[in-house]
Every structure is written in C-alpha cells, then in structure tokens.
Design a protein around this motif. Structure first.
Motif, PDB file in Angstrom:
ATOM      1  N   ASP A  33       0.861  -1.172   0.000  1.00  0.00           N
ATOM      2  CA  ASP A  33       0.000   0.000   0.000  1.00  0.00           C
ATOM      3  C   ASP A  33       0.901   1.227   0.000  1.00  0.00           C
ATOM      4  N   LYS A  34       0.311   2.408  -0.065  1.00  0.00           N
ATOM      5  CA  LYS A  34       1.072   3.664   0.028  1.00  0.00           C
ATOM      6  C   LYS A  34       0.588   4.402   1.265  1.00  0.00           C
ATOM      7  N   ASN A  35       1.525   5.017   1.993  1.00  0.00           N
ATOM      8  CA  ASN A  35       1.113   5.795   3.166  1.00  0.00           C
ATOM      9  C   ASN A  35       0.764   7.215   2.729  1.00  0.00           C
ATOM     10  N   ASP A  36       0.455   8.077   3.687  1.00  0.00           N
ATOM     11  CA  ASP A  36       0.034   9.437   3.369  1.00  0.00           C
ATOM     12  C   ASP A  36       1.138  10.266   2.711  1.00  0.00           C
ATOM     13  N   LYS A  37       2.386   9.810   2.823  1.00  0.00           N
ATOM     14  CA  LYS A  37       3.505  10.508   2.173  1.00  0.00           C
ATOM     15  C   LYS A  37       3.817   9.917   0.799  1.00  0.00           C
ATOM     16  N   GLY A  38       3.052   8.889   0.395  1.00  0.00           N
ATOM     17  CA  GLY A  38       3.268   8.260  -0.906  1.00  0.00           C
ATOM     18  C   GLY A  38       4.349   7.199  -0.883  1.00  0.00           C
ATOM     19  N   VAL A  39       4.798   6.809   0.305  1.00  0.00           N
ATOM     20  CA  VAL A  39       5.845   5.798   0.447  1.00  0.00           C
ATOM     21  C   VAL A  39       5.193   4.411   0.477  1.00  0.00           C
ATOM     22  N   THR A  40       5.804   3.461  -0.208  1.00  0.00           N
ATOM     23  CA  THR A  40       5.275   2.099  -0.210  1.00  0.00           C
ATOM     24  C   THR A  40       5.426   1.488   1.176  1.00  0.00           C
ATOM     25  N   VAL A  41       4.343   0.904   1.653  1.00  0.00           N
ATOM     26  CA  VAL A  41       4.352   0.233   2.951  1.00  0.00           C
ATOM     27  C   VAL A  41       3.792  -1.175   2.776  1.00  0.00           C
ATOM     28  N   VAL A  42       4.146  -2.050   3.703  1.00  0.00           N
ATOM     29  CA  VAL A  42       3.645  -3.425   3.704  1.00  0.00           C
ATOM     30  C   VAL A  42       2.493  -3.485   4.703  1.00  0.00           C
ATOM     31  N   THR A  43       1.386  -4.066   4.265  1.00  0.00           N
ATOM     32  CA  THR A  43       0.213  -4.156   5.130  1.00  0.00           C
ATOM     33  C   THR A  43       0.428  -5.194   6.222  1.00  0.00           C
ATOM     34  N   GLU A  44      -0.514  -5.238   7.148  1.00  0.00           N
ATOM     35  CA  GLU A  44      -0.404  -6.177   8.272  1.00  0.00           C
ATOM     36  C   GLU A  44      -0.337  -7.627   7.785  1.00  0.00           C
ATOM     37  N   THR A  45      -1.151  -7.971   6.787  1.00  0.00           N
ATOM     38  CA  THR A  45      -1.101  -9.350   6.263  1.00  0.00           C
ATOM     39  C   THR A  45       0.221  -9.617   5.557  1.00  0.00           C
ATOM     40  N   GLY A  46       0.764  -8.596   4.900  1.00  0.00           N
ATOM     41  CA  GLY A  46       2.077  -8.741   4.264  1.00  0.00           C
ATOM     42  C   GLY A  46       3.167  -8.944   5.298  1.00  0.00           C
ATOM     43  N   ILE A  47       3.046  -8.231   6.417  1.00  0.00           N
ATOM     44  CA  ILE A  47       4.020  -8.389   7.505  1.00  0.00           C
ATOM     45  C   ILE A  47       3.945  -9.808   8.063  1.00  0.00           C
ATOM     46  N   GLN A  48       2.738 -10.352   8.142  1.00  0.00           N
ATOM     47  CA  GLN A  48       2.590 -11.732   8.621  1.00  0.00           C
ATOM     48  C   GLN A  48       3.269 -12.719   7.670  1.00  0.00           C
ATOM     49  N   VAL A  49       3.196 -12.452   6.355  1.00  0.00           N
ATOM     50  CA  VAL A  49       3.898 -13.291   5.373  1.00  0.00           C
ATOM     51  C   VAL A  49       5.406 -13.206   5.608  1.00  0.00           C
ATOM     52  N   LEU A  50       5.901 -11.995   5.846  1.00  0.00           N
ATOM     53  CA  LEU A  50       7.335 -11.814   6.125  1.00  0.00           C
ATOM     54  C   LEU A  50       7.732 -12.500   7.425  1.00  0.00           C
TER      55      LEU A  50
END
Length: 147
Positions: A33-50
């Motif tokens: 996803d993108k945060n409010d600054k336009g930076v790519t972030v990993v969602t909670e489910t993505g973090i669980q995959v990691l």
C-alpha cells in the motif's frame, strides 16, 4: 490496520534495508500500500507473510490487560524473547565466522602451494635457460658428440 515501511521492517527483522527491499519486491501487490507521504508500505497481512519467511514475530496483537495481568510481565516476556533472538543470531554469526576462518585457512594453503609451484617452475626455467646457453657456447662437434 498496522503497516510498516521497508526501513521499519528491516530494523524489526534485523536485516539490511536492501535485503528487505528485495524481499518486499517479491511480495504480491495485495500486501502493499502507500502511506500518506506516498511511500510504499507493507500491510499487516504482508508483515505476517514476512514473519513466516523470517521465522520471527514483529507484530504483537493488542491484548487488553485484565485486572490481575501486569504489563511489566509482558515487557519481561518481550525482553526475554528479544534476548533469545539476539543470542540465536550471535550463535549463527559465530558459526559463520568459524566457517569463514576455515575457508580462509584453506585459501592460504592453496596460495602457498601455488607460490611454491610458481617458484619451482621459475627455477626449472632458469636452469633450462642456463643449459641452453651452455649448449650454444659449445662447438658444432661437441654438440654432435654430446661432449
């Protein structure tokens, strides 16, 4: 919903930012996803995959403390887990150091053998050149009759 940047994830998992960036690039778009600054972030489910990939938990589920549940015990648990993780990492790095030391020792032996062979080849070459010079200095009949 909790999401984290590559930098935050690299710090949480204890890997380099570059390694985490490469890992995040391999994730499906549904986990990004993108945060409010336009930076790519990993969602909670993505973090669980990691977490499954790195076999390490970085997200903690929010637990509402009960009346007799003391928060300092949770802190002690977390601290204990962190210490355990760090000790495991230290042990892994120590093993790698032993392996690397052995590899360096083997390379030193190979280098020494190579230097010895090179020195022997140079000595033999010099001897051959000396013998050729001696043959050239002999007269025709001396060379013909090998004297």
């Amino acid at each position: 919903m909790k999401s984290m940047t590559v930098t935050e994830l690299s710090e949480a998992f204890g890997v380099t930012r570059q390694a985490m960036n490469n890992r995040v690039k391999k994730l499906s778009e549904e986990f990004l996803d993108k945060n409010d600054k336009g930076v790519t972030v990993v969602t909670e489910t993505g973090i669980q995959v990691l977490e499954m990939h790195y076999e390490k938990t970085v997200l903690t589920k929010e637990v509402v403390p009960e009346a007799d549940n003391r928060p300092e015990l949770d802190f002690d648990k977390i601290l204990s887990q962190l210490m355990s993780d760090k000790n495991a990492e230290i042990a892994r790095l120590s093993e790698q150091i032993v392996i690397k030391d052995h590899q360096i020792s083997e390379k030193d032996k190979q280098l020494d053998q190579q230097q010895q062979l090179t020195a022997k080849a140079l000595t033999e070459r010099e001897q051959t050149l000396i013998e050729l010079e001696e043959e050239k200095s002999k007269g025709f009949f001396a060379r013909l009759f090998n004297k």
